[in-house]
Enzyme design. Structure first.
Site, PDB file in Angstrom:
ATOM      1  N   HIS A 182      32.594  55.204  36.159  1.00 20.76           N
ATOM      2  CA  HIS A 182      32.150  53.928  35.585  1.00 20.76           C
ATOM      3  C   HIS A 182      30.626  53.893  35.456  1.00 20.76           C
ATOM      4  O   HIS A 182      30.084  53.383  34.477  1.00 20.76           O
ATOM      5  CB  HIS A 182      32.643  52.757  36.448  1.00 20.76           C
ATOM      6  CG  HIS A 182      34.141  52.627  36.489  1.00 20.76           C
ATOM      7  ND1 HIS A 182      34.907  52.666  35.350  1.00 20.76           N
ATOM      8  CD2 HIS A 182      35.007  52.481  37.520  1.00 20.76           C
ATOM      9  CE1 HIS A 182      36.194  52.537  35.683  1.00 20.76           C
ATOM     10  NE2 HIS A 182      36.269  52.437  36.990  1.00 20.76           N
ATOM     11  N   LEU A 227      20.363  43.107  16.834  1.00 22.84           N
ATOM     12  CA  LEU A 227      21.741  43.544  17.112  1.00 22.84           C
ATOM     13  C   LEU A 227      22.361  42.544  18.087  1.00 22.84           C
ATOM     14  O   LEU A 227      21.728  42.158  19.065  1.00 22.84           O
ATOM     15  CB  LEU A 227      21.731  44.939  17.765  1.00 22.84           C
ATOM     16  CG  LEU A 227      23.089  45.461  18.248  1.00 22.84           C
ATOM     17  CD1 LEU A 227      23.931  45.964  17.072  1.00 22.84           C
ATOM     18  CD2 LEU A 227      22.921  46.602  19.266  1.00 22.84           C
ATOM     19  N   ASP A 233      37.164  53.631  27.136  1.00 26.64           N
ATOM     20  CA  ASP A 233      38.218  54.050  28.068  1.00 26.64           C
ATOM     21  C   ASP A 233      38.050  55.511  28.481  1.00 26.64           C
ATOM     22  O   ASP A 233      37.569  56.334  27.704  1.00 26.64           O
ATOM     23  CB  ASP A 233      39.593  53.834  27.395  1.00 26.64           C
ATOM     24  CG  ASP A 233      40.724  53.896  28.397  1.00 26.64           C
ATOM     25  OD1 ASP A 233      40.476  53.673  29.605  1.00 26.64           O
ATOM     26  OD2 ASP A 233      41.868  54.161  27.983  1.00 26.64           O
ATOM     27  N   ARG A 245      46.423  52.555  21.952  1.00 25.89           N
ATOM     28  CA  ARG A 245      46.805  51.135  22.031  1.00 25.89           C
ATOM     29  C   ARG A 245      45.554  50.268  22.089  1.00 25.89           C
ATOM     30  O   ARG A 245      44.455  50.749  22.346  1.00 25.89           O
ATOM     31  CB  ARG A 245      47.707  50.870  23.250  1.00 25.89           C
ATOM     32  CG  ARG A 245      47.093  51.288  24.565  1.00 25.89           C
ATOM     33  CD  ARG A 245      48.012  50.962  25.765  1.00 25.89           C
ATOM     34  NE  ARG A 245      47.529  51.648  26.958  1.00 25.89           N
ATOM     35  CZ  ARG A 245      47.919  52.863  27.332  1.00 25.89           C
ATOM     36  NH1 ARG A 245      48.830  53.517  26.643  1.00 25.89           N
ATOM     37  NH2 ARG A 245      47.409  53.418  28.421  1.00 25.89           N
TER      38      ARG A 245
HETATM   39  C1  IPE Z   1      41.207  48.805  28.407  1.00 17.46           C
HETATM   40  O1  IPE Z   1      41.332  49.952  29.179  1.00 17.46           O
HETATM   41  C2  IPE Z   1      40.206  47.884  29.030  1.00 17.46           C
HETATM   42  C3  IPE Z   1      38.828  48.341  29.027  1.00 17.46           C
HETATM   43  C4  IPE Z   1      38.366  49.416  28.460  1.00 17.46           C
HETATM   44  C5  IPE Z   1      37.915  47.453  29.686  1.00 17.46           C
HETATM   45  P1  IPE Z   1      42.453  50.107  30.293  1.00 17.46           P
HETATM   46  O2  IPE Z   1      42.305  51.470  30.854  1.00 17.46           O
HETATM   47  O3  IPE Z   1      42.384  48.976  31.240  1.00 17.46           O
HETATM   48  O4  IPE Z   1      43.784  49.963  29.442  1.00 17.46           O
HETATM   49  P2  IPE Z   1      45.247  50.504  29.714  1.00 17.46           P
HETATM   50  O5  IPE Z   1      45.599  50.131  31.130  1.00 17.46           O
HETATM   51  O6  IPE Z   1      45.214  51.972  29.528  1.00 17.46           O
HETATM   52  O7  IPE Z   1      46.087  49.810  28.707  1.00 17.46           O
HETATM   53  C1  IPE Z   2      37.556  52.369  31.278  1.00 15.17           C
HETATM   54  O1  IPE Z   2      37.864  53.475  32.028  1.00 15.17           O
HETATM   55  C2  IPE Z   2      36.830  51.318  32.061  1.00 15.17           C
HETATM   56  C3  IPE Z   2      37.645  50.141  32.371  1.00 15.17           C
HETATM   57  C4  IPE Z   2      38.885  49.956  32.045  1.00 15.17           C
HETATM   58  C5  IPE Z   2      36.987  49.110  33.135  1.00 15.17           C
HETATM   59  P1  IPE Z   2      39.152  53.530  32.950  1.00 15.17           P
HETATM   60  O2  IPE Z   2      38.785  53.069  34.330  1.00 15.17           O
HETATM   61  O3  IPE Z   2      40.300  52.819  32.351  1.00 15.17           O
HETATM   62  O4  IPE Z   2      39.418  55.091  32.987  1.00 15.17           O
HETATM   63  P2  IPE Z   2      40.825  55.807  32.917  1.00 15.17           P
HETATM   64  O5  IPE Z   2      41.545  55.254  31.735  1.00 15.17           O
HETATM   65  O6  IPE Z   2      41.517  55.505  34.204  1.00 15.17           O
HETATM   66  O7  IPE Z   2      40.487  57.249  32.766  1.00 15.17           O
HETATM   67 MG    MG Z   3      41.810  53.345  31.124  1.00 17.64          MG
END
Ligand code: IPE
Ligand code: IPE
Ligand code: MG
Length: 250
Positions: free
Chosen positions: A45, A139, A28, A202
């Site tokens: 990303h 792995l 995340d 979370r």
């Molecule tokens: C969790 O991250 C999902 C992934 C890392 C793929 P999110 O950014 O989607 O989660 P929330 O919205 O903060 O709960």
């Molecule tokens: C995690 O990074 C990747 C996915 C959820 C696919 P985010 O896109 O959630 O990045 P933030 O949380 O907005 O910084």
């Molecule tokens: Mg996120």
């Protein structure tokens, strides 16, 4: 990442616990990494994929048997279509570009999640990656894509209900081991450690069944900044924890 300084979390070097075999990561913070640099989220990303490559390499070298990564949740469909498209493109690019090297490195790729809503080309790419690498043993890389922990449990319940309806299974025969085999992570042991980057505290619907007794670790860095050292630090902190599983521990 902060480790509370309690006696149970403060084992000295002599009492280090065994290293984890299976680590799961909620990758995340890509969007915030990009925003902090004035870049579009899609670039965050893209950089996140580089961090994933580093994590796979480090996991292999550090002797993990399983690495599970959360790449796209069933809730991520709530994002703008342009971002969803960018994330799907990255899965395509990752599988196409990295498959040969992962194959050579003995990495088994399992893409876990729902097939619902995925395009035919993504589905065949997933099938190809899983088929080609199925005999690799160094792995296992579980990529949770279109994954949701509750959906995973519901899918297992439906399968069980169908077996009962068909007379192949009696309700009394349903036990935890059976459900563990039926969830999407069924071929992997339960994760020992679930790491989340970005500072959010979370699970966001990740590994609700198999992660029931995993150690949780929340790291204050954005996923694109995750390095081999970050993984080593997490493993070291894990080895200082006392896992009691409801008992009285060491
Ligand atoms: C969790 O991250 C999902 C992934 C890392 C793929 P999110 O950014 O989607 O989660 P929330 O919205 O903060 O709960
Ligand atoms: C995690 O990074 C990747 C996915 C959820 C696919 P985010 O896109 O959630 O990045 P933030 O949380 O907005 O910084
Ligand atoms: Mg996120």
């Amino acid at each position: 990442m902060s480790e509370p300084q309690t006696s149970s979390n403060n084992a000295d070097v002599a009492t280090l616990r065994p290293p984890p075999r299976h680590i799961a990561i909620i990758m995340d913070g890509n969007g915030r990494w990009a925003k902090a640099r004035g870049l579009p989220r899609a670039l965050g990303h893209k950089e996140g994929v580089e961090a994933l490559r580093r994590a796979v390499e480090a996991s292999r070298e550090l002797g993990l048997t399983h690495l599970s990564v959360y790449a796209f949740s069933t809730e991520n469909w709530n994002r703008p279509q342009t971002e969803i498209d960018a994330l799907f493109d990255l899965l395509r690019v990752f599988v196409r570009r990295d498959l040969a090297r992962l194959q050579k490195d003995g990495v088994r790729i399992c893409i876990i999640g729902s097939r619902e809503g995925l395009s035919a080309d993504i589905l065949s790419l997933i099938d190809e990656a899983m088929e080609k690498t199925r005999d690799n043993t160094r792995l296992t890389l579980n990529i949770a894509f279109n994954y949701g922990g509750r959906g995973e449990i519901v899918a297992a319940m439906q399968e069980i209900a169908r077996a009962v309806e068909a007379g192949r299974l009696k309700p009394d025969q349903i036990d935890e081991a059976m459900v563990s085999r039926m969830v999407w992570t069924g071929e992997s042991p339960d994760p020992d450690l679930v790491i989340r980057t970005s500072g959010e505290l979370r699970l966001s619907n990740f590994l609700l069944w198999s992660g029931a007794y995993a150690e949780l670790m929340f790291m204050d860095l954005w996923w694109p900044d995750f390095t081999r050292e970050s993984l080593e630090k997490a493993i070291d902190a894990f080895r200082r924890r006392d896992r009691r599983f409801g008992g009285l521990g060491a």
